[in-house]
Scaffold this motif. Structure first.
Motif, short mmCIF file in Angstrom:
data_model
loop_
_atom_site.label_atom_id
_atom_site.label_comp_id
_atom_site.label_asym_id
_atom_site.label_seq_id
_atom_site.Cartn_x
_atom_site.Cartn_y
_atom_site.Cartn_z
N LEU A 1 -7.18 10.79 0.55
CA LEU A 1 -5.90 9.77 0.02
C LEU A 1 -5.14 9.22 1.19
CD1 LEU A 1 -4.68 8.71 -2.93
CD2 LEU A 1 -3.08 10.51 -2.54
N LEU A 2 -4.84 9.97 2.17
CA LEU A 2 -4.21 9.91 3.43
C LEU A 2 -5.04 8.86 4.22
CD1 LEU A 2 -1.49 10.06 5.24
CD2 LEU A 2 -2.85 11.99 6.26
N THR B 1 0.83 -1.12 0.11
CA THR B 1 0.04 -0.06 -0.20
C THR B 1 0.84 1.33 0.19
OG1 THR B 1 -1.64 -1.27 1.19
CG2 THR B 1 -1.78 1.21 1.28
N THR C 1 -5.21 5.25 2.57
CA THR C 1 -3.93 4.64 2.89
C THR C 1 -3.84 4.09 4.27
OG1 THR C 1 -2.69 6.14 1.45
CG2 THR C 1 -1.32 4.95 2.81
N ASN D 1 1.34 15.30 -0.25
CA ASN D 1 1.70 15.41 1.26
C ASN D 1 1.48 16.28 1.97
OD1 ASN D 1 3.01 14.55 3.45
ND2 ASN D 1 5.03 13.85 2.40
N TYR E 1 1.19 4.50 -2.63
CA TYR E 1 1.16 5.96 -1.94
C TYR E 1 2.13 6.85 -2.27
CZ TYR E 1 0.03 9.42 1.24
OH TYR E 1 -0.16 10.97 2.14
N SER E 2 3.37 6.14 -2.17
CA SER E 2 4.77 6.74 -2.12
C SER E 2 4.93 7.24 -3.75
CB SER E 2 5.76 6.01 -1.74
OG SER E 2 6.19 4.87 -2.57
N PHE F 1 -6.09 2.62 -5.66
CA PHE F 1 -4.75 3.33 -6.00
C PHE F 1 -3.90 2.75 -7.30
CE2 PHE F 1 -3.07 4.12 -1.59
CZ PHE F 1 -4.13 4.98 -0.95
N CYS G 1 2.73 10.21 -4.15
CA CYS G 1 3.33 11.42 -3.49
C CYS G 1 4.24 12.05 -4.34
CB CYS G 1 3.51 11.23 -2.21
SG CYS G 1 2.25 10.85 -0.85
#
Length: 750
Positions: free
Chosen positions: A196-197, A138, A200, A152, A142-143, A477, A146
Motif C-alpha cells: 500500500l505504501l 492520492t 502510494t 501505518n 491513503y490517509s 485505492f 490509514c
C-alpha cells in the motif's frame, strides 16, 4: 486562549500528572464521600477539553451565490491541463496519418465515451466523494485508509489521535464480510502494508512526473501553432522558444502564483468559450454527420478494421483525459458541488464540442491531422487564438507545478520524502507554496525532456504512461475505500471494476507498448523517485524504532534528576525529538556531556497525522512528567499534511500560552492546588524572563548495526546518509534561531 487567571469553573476536576509510561490508575470513592483524583493520561484530558470548545464544522452549507463564485474560480485552477488537451490528442491518435475516413468516427467515439466514463462518471461523480475532510488526491485516499485500518508502518500512533475532530470518519455502522476481510488483510499482513505504501509512492511519483511533462507538452503544442503563420520555423526553433518560456515560468515561481492568479479564471474561461465556438463552427461548416460518433458501434468497427493499430492508438486517446486527476487533487481549494457545476456546465460541453469540430474539419482535410487544432481555426481569429492557447498552456503548466509542490509537501509531512524548504508565497492563501529545491529539479527536468524529445509526438507517449498509472492507482485505492470504508454493495464494486477499472487497464497496456518510444521516461523517473522515498522512509522508521526501543525509563529519569551534581539554570528549553512515546535517549546523552539542565524542560515532538488539517485548538497536547517539581513536560505538536508550519516566534508564543493553559486546567479548585499552580506559572514566567527560550536538538549519525545484512548496510550507510547530508537540516525546516540552539551528538545503530 484564557488568561493565566482563568475562571476556576472552566477547570476540569479529573486531571493529575501521570508517569512517563502512559498507564493510568483507576479512581475510587473515599470514605468522606468525595471523589479522589483519578490518574489519567493528561493527553486525553487536554483533548477532552478542546473537543468541548470546538465542534466539527466542515459540513456547513454554502449559499448558491458562493458556490457559483467558487465554481468560476475553479475553472482557472483545475481545468487548464484538461482544457488544453485538444491541442495534441488527435495528432497523437493518428501519428501515422488517417488510413480510413471512418476511423475518424471511431476515434471520436472513443474520445467521447472515455470522457463520459472516466472524467464525468469516475472523477466528477464518484472519486470526489472519497475526499478527506474536503481534500483530495492520492494522499487523501491513503490517509482515509490509514485512519480506518492500522496500516501505518511508523509506530507513532496514539489513541489520542482519534479524538481530533477531523480524524473521525462518518461511515456506515453495519459490518460486512468483505469490509472486515479487507481490513484484516491490511492490518495483519505486513506485505500488504508495504504494498500500500509502495503504491502510494508510485502514484505520488507519477503525479510529480505530470508536473514535468505537462509544461513540456502544453507549451510545445501551443508554440508549435506559430508554424501555421511562419512555416519557415522548424522543430529546433519551436523547441528553443519553448525552453525559454519554460525557464521563465519556473523562475517566476518564487514570486507566488497569487500575484497573477486573479487572471487565470477569465483566461481559461475565454479559452473554453473559444474552443466551443470554433468547434460549433467546424461542425456546422464541414460535416455535421460526425454526430454519429455517439453510437458506440463505431468503436467496435474501428477495432475490427484496425485491430492492433487501434489498440496502440489508445495511447493517444488517453491524452484527452489529462488533468482529470487535478479535479480530485485540487478539491481542497474548492468544494465538490462547485467542481461538479463547472465540470458539467462549462468544461464537458466545451471540450466535446472542440473534438467534434476538429473531427468534422478532418473529414474534409485529412492531410492536416498533424496540426489539427491550429489548421481548423478560422483564419481571421488565428492570432488571437494563438495568444490564448499559449496563455492557457502556461496556466495548465502552472497548475501542475503547484500540484507537485503540494504533493511533495504532503510526502515530507508523512515521512516519505527528504526534508525540503517550503516557502509560503501568500499570506491569504496557505495552499500557495514554493519549494526551491523541487522547482530547480523540475526546471532542469522540463528543459532536458523538451531538448530530448523536441516534438509532442514521443512526448505524448511518455505523458500517456504517467496519466494511465495515476488513473489505475486512484481506482485501486478507490475500490479499497468502497469495500472497506463505504461498505458499498459488492455488485456495484464489481461493476466499477469491470467497466471503469478494466478500461483504465486497457489504456495502461496500450501506453506501455510505446515504452521504447518515449514511454520509458516517466517510468525511469518514477523508479528514481520511489527509490528515494523508500530509502528515506526506511531510514526514518528505523531511526524512530531505535529511539522507541531505547527511550528513557522512568527509573532512569528519576535517577538523573536526583543527581545533586546537575545544576538547574533558569530558562525554558525546548528539546526537539521525533519520539512521541516517552523521552528520547538523546536526553541521557546530553546529561552525560553537559551536567546542567534548564529549570523548565519541554520535550517537543512534531508529529504529522494522516489527515489534511488539524485545528489550531487541537494542535498542542501536553502532559507533565512526575514528579511534578522537576518542571519537565512533554508536548506533541500535531499537524495535518496540508497544514502550514507556524513562524517560530508565533510558535513559541502559542506553545507557552498553551502550556500555561494546561497547567491551569490541570488543577483542582482547592487552595493547595491553586497555590501549586501559581508556583508553576511563576517559575515558568521567571525562566522566560531571566534565561529566555533555548533549543536542544540531536545531531544524529545513523549507521547499520553489526548484524545487518549487506543490503541494509548499503541502504543505511550510503544511500540514507547521503540523502541526510544533502537535504535541509531540522533547524532550517523549523526556522530555529541558531544563536539559541544547542545540538547533542548521538549515534544510532539501526
Amino acid at each position: 486562549m484564557e488568561p493565566d487567571g482563568a475562571a476556576e469553573g472552566r477547570r476540569p476536576k479529573v486531571v493529575e500528572v501521570d508517569s512517563t509510561d502512559g498507564h493510568s490508575d483507576g479512581g475510587a470513592e473515599g470514605d468522606n464521600g468525595l471523589r479522589k483524583i483519578r490518574k489519567i493520561d493528561s493527553f486525553n484530558a487536554e483533548i477532552t477539553r478542546l473537543k468541548s470548545d470546538q465542534g466539527h464544522s466542515s459540513n456547513q452549507n454554502l449559499a448558491w451565490g458562493v458556490i457559483i463564485k467558487i465554481a468560476i474560480q475553479s475553472i482557472g485552477v483545475v481545468y487548464g491541463d484538461l482544457g488544453t488537451s485538444p491541442l495534441y490528442v488527435l495528432p497523437g491518435i493518428f501519428s501515422n496519418g488517417i488510413k480510413h475516413e471512418e476511423d475518424l468516427l471511431g476515434a471520436l467515439s472513443l474520445i467521447f465515451y472515455s470522457i463520459i466514463l472516466i472524467f464525468l462518471i469516475k472523477y466528477v461523480f464518484i472519486v470526489l466523494s472519497a475526499n478527506d475532510n474536503g481534500d483530495g488526491g492520492t494522499f487523501a485516499l491513503y490517509s482515509l485508509i490509514c485512519r480506518y485500518a492500522k496500516v501505518n508502518l511508523t509506530p507513532n500512533q496514539q489513541a489520542d489521535d482519534k479524538e481530533v475532530s477531523k480524524y473521525r470518519l462518518e461511515v456506515p455502522s453495519r459490518r460486512l464480510h468483505w469490509a472486515s476481510a479487507m481490513k484484516s488483510i491490511l492490518e495483519n499482513r505486513k506485505a500488504a502494508k508495504y504494498l500500500l505504501l509502495f503504491v502510494t509512492m508510485l502514484g505520488t511519483s507519477m503525479v510529480i512526473g505530470d508536473g514535468i511533462l505537462t509544461p513540456c507538452i502544453s507549451v510545445l503544442s501551443a508554440i508549435g501553432g506559430v508554424r501555421e503563420a511562419a512555416s519557415s520555423l522548424g522543430d529546433d526553433q519551436i523547441m528553443w522558444i519553448s525552453v525559454v518560456i519554460l525557464i521563465l515560468l519556473f523562475q517566476a515561481q518564487r514570486f507566488g502564483t497569487h500575484k497573477v492568479g486573479y487572471s487565470f479564471a477569465p483566461i481559461i474561461s475565454l479559452w473554453f468559450l473559444s474552443i466551443a465556438l470554433i468547434g460549433i463552427y467546424n461542425f456546422a461548416k464541414h460535416d455535421p454527420g460526425v454526430i454519429r460518433a455517439v453510437n458506440p458501434l463505431y468503436i467496435v468497427h474501428y477495432f475490427m478494421r484496425n485491430k492492433k493499430d487501434a489498440w496502440i492508438s489508445l495511447g493517444g486517446v488517453i491524452l484527452c483525459l489529462t488533468g482529470s486527476e487535478a479535479l480530485f487533487a485540487d478539491l481542497g481549494h474548492f468544494n465538490i458541488l462547485s467542481i461538479q457545476l463547472s465540470s458539467c456546465i462549462v468544461v464537458l460541453p466545451s471540450i466535446i464540442l472542440a473534438y467534434f469540430g476538429q473531427v468534422a474539419y478532418l473529414r474534409k482535410h485529412t492531410e492536416d491531422v498533424a496540426s489539427t487544432f491550429y489548421s481548423s481555426i478560422p483564419k481571421p481569429v488565428y492570432w488571437p487564438m494563438f495568444v490564448i492557447a499559449v496563455l492557457a498552456a502556461i496556466i495548465a503548466s502552472q497548475a501542475m507545478i503547484s500540484a507537485t509542490y503540494a504533493i511533495v509537501k504532503q510526502s515530507v509531512a508523512l515521512g516519505c520524502f527528504p526534508r525540503v524548504k517550503i516557502v509560503h508565497t501568500s499570506k491569504d492563501h496557505e495552499g500557495q507554496i514554493y519549494i526551491p529545491e523541487v522547482n530547480t529539479l523540475l526546471m532542469l527536468a522540463c528543459v532536458g525532456v523538451t531538448l530530448g524529445f523536441k516534438t509532442t509526438l514521443q512526448l505524448g507517449n511518455a505523458y500517456g504512461i504517467a496519466v494511465a498509472f495515476v488513473f489505475t492507482i486512484t481506482s485501486t485505492f478507490l475500490v479499497i475505500v468502497m469495500v472497506m470504508i463505504w461498505k458499498t454493495n459488492i455488485l456495484l464494486v464489481i461493476l466499477y471494476i469491470l467497466t471503469i477499472g478494466l478500461t483504465e487497464y486497457v489504456f495502461l497496456s496500450s501506453v506501455l507498448y510505446k515504452f521504447v518510444d518515449g514511454g520509458y521516461v516517466p517510468l525511469v523517473f518514477a523508479v528514481v523517485m520511489v527509490t528515494i522515498m523508500l530509502v528515506w522512509n526506511y531510514g526514518y522508521r528505523k531511526k524512530y524504532e531505535y529511539e522507541l526501543e531505547n527511550k528513557v525509563s522512568r527509573e532512569t529519569l528519576v535517577t538523573i534528576m536526583s543527581n545533586t551534581n546537575i545544576r538547574r539554570a533558569p530558562a525554558v528549553a525546548l528539546f526537539y525529538t521525533e519520539l512521541v512515546h516517552g523521552i528520547s535517549p538523546v536526553f541521557t546523552q546530553y546529561v552525560a556531556n553537559v551536567p546542567a539542565l534548564h529549570s523548565i524542560l519541554v520535550f517537543v515532538s512534531i508529529k504529522s497525522l494522516p489527515i489534511s488539517k488539524v485545528p489550531l485548538e487541537e494542535r498542542f497536547v501536553f502532559r507533565q512528567v512526575e514528579p511534578e517539581e522537576l518542571g519537565i513536560y512533554r508536548c506533541v505538536v500535531r499537524y495535518g499534511y496540508r497544514d502550514a508550519k507556524m513562524e517560530q516566534q508565533s510558535f513559541e508564543r502559542v506553545l507557552i500560552d498553551r502550556l500555561k493553559d494546561f497547567i491551569w486546567n490541570g488543577a483542582l479548585p482547592a487552595t493547595d492546588q491553586r497555590g501549586r499552580v501559581q508556583r508553576e506559572i511563576g517559575l515558568l514566567d521567571e525562566a522566560i524572563k531571566i534565561g529566555g527560550i533555548k533549543y536542544l536538538m540531536a545531531q544524529s549519525e545513523v549507521i547499520a548495526s553489526s548484524g545487518s545484512s549487506c543490503s541494509e548496510r548499503f541502504v543505511i550507510n550510503y544511500l540514507y546518509n547521503w540523502l541526510k547530508r544533502n537535504v535541509r537540516q531540522q533547524e532550517e525546516v523549523f526556522g530555529i534561531p541558531h544563536k539559541r540552539l544547542l545540538k547533542v551528538g548521538i549515534t544510532y545503530e539501526i
